[in-house]
Design a protein around this motif. Structure first.
Motif, PDB file in Angstrom:
ATOM      1  N   VAL A   1       0.883  -1.156   0.065  1.00 10.00           N
ATOM      2  CA  VAL A   1       0.152  -0.106   0.007  1.00 10.00           C
ATOM      3  C   VAL A   1       0.759   1.113   0.004  1.00 10.00           C
ATOM      4  CG1 VAL A   1      -1.697   1.396   1.264  1.00 10.00           C
ATOM      5  CG2 VAL A   1      -1.731  -1.280   1.350  1.00 10.00           C
ATOM      6  N   ARG A   2       0.601   2.218  -0.900  1.00  6.56           N
ATOM      7  CA  ARG A   2       1.171   3.388  -0.809  1.00  6.56           C
ATOM      8  C   ARG A   2       0.230   4.606  -0.188  1.00  6.56           C
ATOM      9  NH1 ARG A   2       5.639   5.933  -2.932  1.00  6.56           N
ATOM     10  NH2 ARG A   2       6.035   3.961  -4.311  1.00  6.56           N
ATOM     11  N   ILE A   3       1.102   5.167   0.656  1.00 12.91           N
ATOM     12  CA  ILE A   3       0.310   6.198   1.325  1.00 12.91           C
ATOM     13  C   ILE A   3       0.760   7.207   0.561  1.00 12.91           C
ATOM     14  CG2 ILE A   3      -0.202   7.638   3.313  1.00 12.91           C
ATOM     15  CD1 ILE A   3       0.053   5.202   5.079  1.00 12.91           C
ATOM     16  N   LEU A   4       0.065   8.272  -0.393  1.00 14.06           N
ATOM     17  CA  LEU A   4       0.795   9.476  -0.998  1.00 14.06           C
ATOM     18  C   LEU A   4       1.489  10.431   0.025  1.00 14.06           C
ATOM     19  CD1 LEU A   4      -2.274  10.194  -3.407  1.00 14.06           C
ATOM     20  CD2 LEU A   4      -0.059   9.016  -3.856  1.00 14.06           C
ATOM     21  N   GLY A   5       2.782  10.684  -0.339  1.00 17.96           N
ATOM     22  CA  GLY A   5       3.302  11.478   0.500  1.00 17.96           C
ATOM     23  C   GLY A   5       4.188  11.109   1.595  1.00 17.96           C
ATOM     24  N   GLN A   6       3.994   9.731   2.049  1.00 23.08           N
ATOM     25  CA  GLN A   6       4.520   8.911   3.344  1.00 23.08           C
ATOM     26  C   GLN A   6       5.120   7.581   2.926  1.00 23.08           C
ATOM     27  OE1 GLN A   6       1.765   8.534   6.196  1.00 23.08           O
ATOM     28  NE2 GLN A   6       1.013  10.712   6.116  1.00 23.08           N
ATOM     29  N   GLY A   7       5.005   7.218   1.559  1.00 27.47           N
ATOM     30  CA  GLY A   7       5.995   5.962   1.178  1.00 27.47           C
ATOM     31  C   GLY A   7       4.932   4.705   1.240  1.00 27.47           C
ATOM     32  N   GLN A   8       5.661   3.542   1.318  1.00 24.08           N
ATOM     33  CA  GLN A   8       5.030   2.435   1.063  1.00 24.08           C
ATOM     34  C   GLN A   8       5.017   1.510   2.358  1.00 24.08           C
ATOM     35  OE1 GLN A   8       7.138   1.029  -2.621  1.00 24.08           O
ATOM     36  NE2 GLN A   8       5.184   0.741  -3.628  1.00 24.08           N
ATOM     37  N   TRP A   9       3.956   0.582   2.454  1.00 25.79           N
ATOM     38  CA  TRP A   9       3.812  -0.353   3.553  1.00 25.79           C
ATOM     39  C   TRP A   9       3.402  -1.711   3.139  1.00 25.79           C
ATOM     40  CZ3 TRP A   9       4.620   1.746   8.335  1.00 25.79           C
ATOM     41  CH2 TRP A   9       4.922   3.219   8.566  1.00 25.79           C
ATOM     42  N   GLU A  10       4.078  -2.744   3.641  1.00 24.46           N
ATOM     43  CA  GLU A  10       3.498  -3.977   3.294  1.00 24.46           C
ATOM     44  C   GLU A  10       2.584  -4.343   4.374  1.00 24.46           C
ATOM     45  OE1 GLU A  10       5.350  -8.362   1.873  1.00 24.46           O
ATOM     46  OE2 GLU A  10       6.717  -6.894   2.824  1.00 24.46           O
ATOM     47  N   VAL A  11       1.272  -4.869   3.947  1.00 23.78           N
ATOM     48  CA  VAL A  11       0.480  -5.066   4.867  1.00 23.78           C
ATOM     49  C   VAL A  11      -0.205  -6.581   4.757  1.00 23.78           C
ATOM     50  CG1 VAL A  11      -2.178  -4.410   5.495  1.00 23.78           C
ATOM     51  CG2 VAL A  11      -0.652  -2.838   4.901  1.00 23.78           C
ATOM     52  N   PRO A  12      -0.174  -7.273   5.891  1.00 20.91           N
ATOM     53  CA  PRO A  12      -0.642  -8.784   5.697  1.00 20.91           C
ATOM     54  C   PRO A  12      -2.002  -8.839   5.292  1.00 20.91           C
ATOM     55  CG  PRO A  12       0.395  -8.288   8.072  1.00 20.91           C
ATOM     56  CD  PRO A  12      -0.026  -7.065   7.116  1.00 20.91           C
ATOM     57  N   ASP A  13      -2.219  -9.944   4.052  1.00 20.03           N
ATOM     58  CA  ASP A  13      -3.532  -9.954   3.616  1.00 20.03           C
ATOM     59  C   ASP A  13      -4.821 -10.108   4.538  1.00 20.03           C
ATOM     60  OD1 ASP A  13      -2.473  -9.787   1.254  1.00 20.03           O
ATOM     61  OD2 ASP A  13      -2.307 -12.122   1.034  1.00 20.03           O
ATOM     62  N   GLU A  14      -4.519 -10.634   5.803  1.00 23.62           N
ATOM     63  CA  GLU A  14      -5.460 -10.839   6.736  1.00 23.62           C
ATOM     64  C   GLU A  14      -6.151  -9.576   7.474  1.00 23.62           C
ATOM     65  OE1 GLU A  14      -1.824 -11.955   8.898  1.00 23.62           O
ATOM     66  OE2 GLU A  14      -2.650 -12.599   6.913  1.00 23.62           O
ATOM     67  N   GLU A  15      -5.419  -8.484   7.250  1.00 23.70           N
ATOM     68  CA  GLU A  15      -5.797  -7.265   7.768  1.00 23.70           C
ATOM     69  C   GLU A  15      -6.630  -6.512   6.625  1.00 23.70           C
ATOM     70  OE1 GLU A  15      -5.050  -6.322  10.809  1.00 23.70           O
ATOM     71  OE2 GLU A  15      -3.558  -8.016  11.261  1.00 23.70           O
ATOM     72  N   VAL A  16      -6.736  -6.844   5.645  1.00 21.83           N
ATOM     73  CA  VAL A  16      -7.583  -6.202   4.694  1.00 21.83           C
ATOM     74  C   VAL A  16      -9.046  -5.892   5.093  1.00 21.83           C
ATOM     75  CG1 VAL A  16      -8.209  -6.042   2.285  1.00 21.83           C
ATOM     76  CG2 VAL A  16      -5.920  -6.972   2.821  1.00 21.83           C
ATOM     77  N   GLY A  17      -9.721  -6.887   5.633  1.00 19.72           N
ATOM     78  CA  GLY A  17     -11.210  -6.714   6.133  1.00 19.72           C
ATOM     79  C   GLY A  17     -11.240  -5.811   7.093  1.00 19.72           C
ATOM     80  N   HIS A  18     -10.312  -5.513   8.049  1.00 17.85           N
ATOM     81  CA  HIS A  18     -10.285  -4.460   8.983  1.00 17.85           C
ATOM     82  C   HIS A  18     -10.407  -3.233   8.496  1.00 17.85           C
ATOM     83  CE1 HIS A  18     -10.231  -2.381  12.749  1.00 17.85           C
ATOM     84  NE2 HIS A  18      -8.803  -1.920  12.375  1.00 17.85           N
ATOM     85  N   LEU A  19      -9.294  -3.165   7.391  1.00 14.67           N
ATOM     86  CA  LEU A  19      -9.101  -2.075   6.767  1.00 14.67           C
ATOM     87  C   LEU A  19     -10.279  -1.359   5.795  1.00 14.67           C
ATOM     88  CD1 LEU A  19      -5.484  -2.487   5.655  1.00 14.67           C
ATOM     89  CD2 LEU A  19      -6.281  -0.947   7.489  1.00 14.67           C
ATOM     90  N   ASN A  20     -11.112  -2.593   5.200  1.00 15.22           N
ATOM     91  CA  ASN A  20     -12.128  -2.009   4.505  1.00 15.22           C
ATOM     92  C   ASN A  20     -13.248  -1.407   5.482  1.00 15.22           C
ATOM     93  OD1 ASN A  20     -12.063  -2.797   1.643  1.00 15.22           O
ATOM     94  ND2 ASN A  20     -11.833  -4.688   2.170  1.00 15.22           N
ATOM     95  N   ALA A  21     -13.487  -1.983   6.633  1.00 14.01           N
ATOM     96  CA  ALA A  21     -14.483  -0.882   7.367  1.00 14.01           C
ATOM     97  C   ALA A  21     -14.083   0.404   7.782  1.00 14.01           C
ATOM     98  CB  ALA A  21     -14.564  -1.786   8.908  1.00 14.01           C
ATOM     99  N   ILE A  22     -12.793   0.739   7.783  1.00 13.30           N
ATOM    100  CA  ILE A  22     -12.339   2.093   7.810  1.00 13.30           C
ATOM    101  C   ILE A  22     -12.680   2.866   6.655  1.00 13.30           C
ATOM    102  CG2 ILE A  22     -10.589   3.741   8.457  1.00 13.30           C
ATOM    103  CD1 ILE A  22      -9.383   1.306  10.204  1.00 13.30           C
ATOM    104  N   ASP A  23     -12.346   1.796   5.267  1.00 15.87           N
ATOM    105  CA  ASP A  23     -12.327   2.504   4.160  1.00 15.87           C
ATOM    106  C   ASP A  23     -13.945   3.032   3.797  1.00 15.87           C
ATOM    107  OD1 ASP A  23     -11.705   3.098   1.387  1.00 15.87           O
ATOM    108  OD2 ASP A  23     -12.390   1.273   0.716  1.00 15.87           O
ATOM    109  N   ASP A  24     -14.803   2.145   4.291  1.00 16.13           N
ATOM    110  CA  ASP A  24     -16.188   2.477   4.276  1.00 16.13           C
ATOM    111  C   ASP A  24     -16.454   3.786   4.894  1.00 16.13           C
ATOM    112  OD1 ASP A  24     -16.887  -0.052   2.908  1.00 16.13           O
ATOM    113  OD2 ASP A  24     -17.528  -1.065   4.765  1.00 16.13           O
ATOM    114  N   GLN A  25     -15.867   4.045   6.037  1.00 15.16           N
ATOM    115  CA  GLN A  25     -16.296   5.441   6.600  1.00 15.16           C
ATOM    116  C   GLN A  25     -15.636   6.615   5.823  1.00 15.16           C
ATOM    117  OE1 GLN A  25     -14.018   5.340  10.546  1.00 15.16           O
ATOM    118  NE2 GLN A  25     -15.138   3.278  11.171  1.00 15.16           N
ATOM    119  N   VAL A  26     -14.370   6.391   5.053  1.00 14.74           N
ATOM    120  CA  VAL A  26     -14.013   7.269   4.159  1.00 14.74           C
ATOM    121  C   VAL A  26     -14.858   7.445   2.971  1.00 14.74           C
ATOM    122  CG1 VAL A  26     -12.176   7.441   2.440  1.00 14.74           C
ATOM    123  CG2 VAL A  26     -11.567   6.770   4.656  1.00 14.74           C
ATOM    124  N   ALA A  27     -15.335   6.443   2.469  1.00 13.07           N
ATOM    125  CA  ALA A  27     -16.514   6.439   1.382  1.00 13.07           C
ATOM    126  C   ALA A  27     -17.650   7.204   1.762  1.00 13.07           C
ATOM    127  CB  ALA A  27     -16.914   5.106   0.662  1.00 13.07           C
TER     128      ALA A  27
END
Length: 96
Positions: free
Chosen positions: A3-29
């Motif tokens: 995952v690239r965070i614009l202006g901050q670099g790249q992060w390697e994120v375990p696949d099992e964390e994507v579900g939790h990140l999606n819940a936060i992504d829903d708040q963004v949308a």
């Protein structure tokens, strides 16, 4: 997943964390749909904090192809709306 965070670099994120990140992504949308800049900023900060907590920062000289691109925490409603539109209807910043 890389995952690239614009202006901050790249992060390697375990696949099992994507579900939790999606819940936060829903708040963004939701914040973008409601045109609520304060909610968007809070949700992006939460998303970044979580990415940094569960991910591993890649060294600046380690360039890898990014699977996802997340806007910086100071992104505007219009900037994030453009990214959401580029990702396709209903997908959010993080597909799935």
């Amino acid at each position: 997943m890389i995952v690239r965070i614009l202006g901050q670099g790249q992060w390697e994120v375990p696949d099992e964390e994507v579900g939790h990140l999606n819940a936060i992504d829903d708040q963004v949308a939701s914040a973008v749909a409601g045109r609520d800049q304060a909610a968007l900023s809070a949700s992006l900060r939460q998303l970044h904090d979580e990415l940094e907590a569960v991910g591993t920062a890649l060294a600046d000289d380690e360039l890898r192809s990014s699977d996802l691109i997340i806007p910086g925490p100071d992104a505007t409603l219009d900037e994030v709306a453009d990214l959401l539109q580029d990702n396709g209807a209903g997908e959010g910043l993080i597909p799935g």
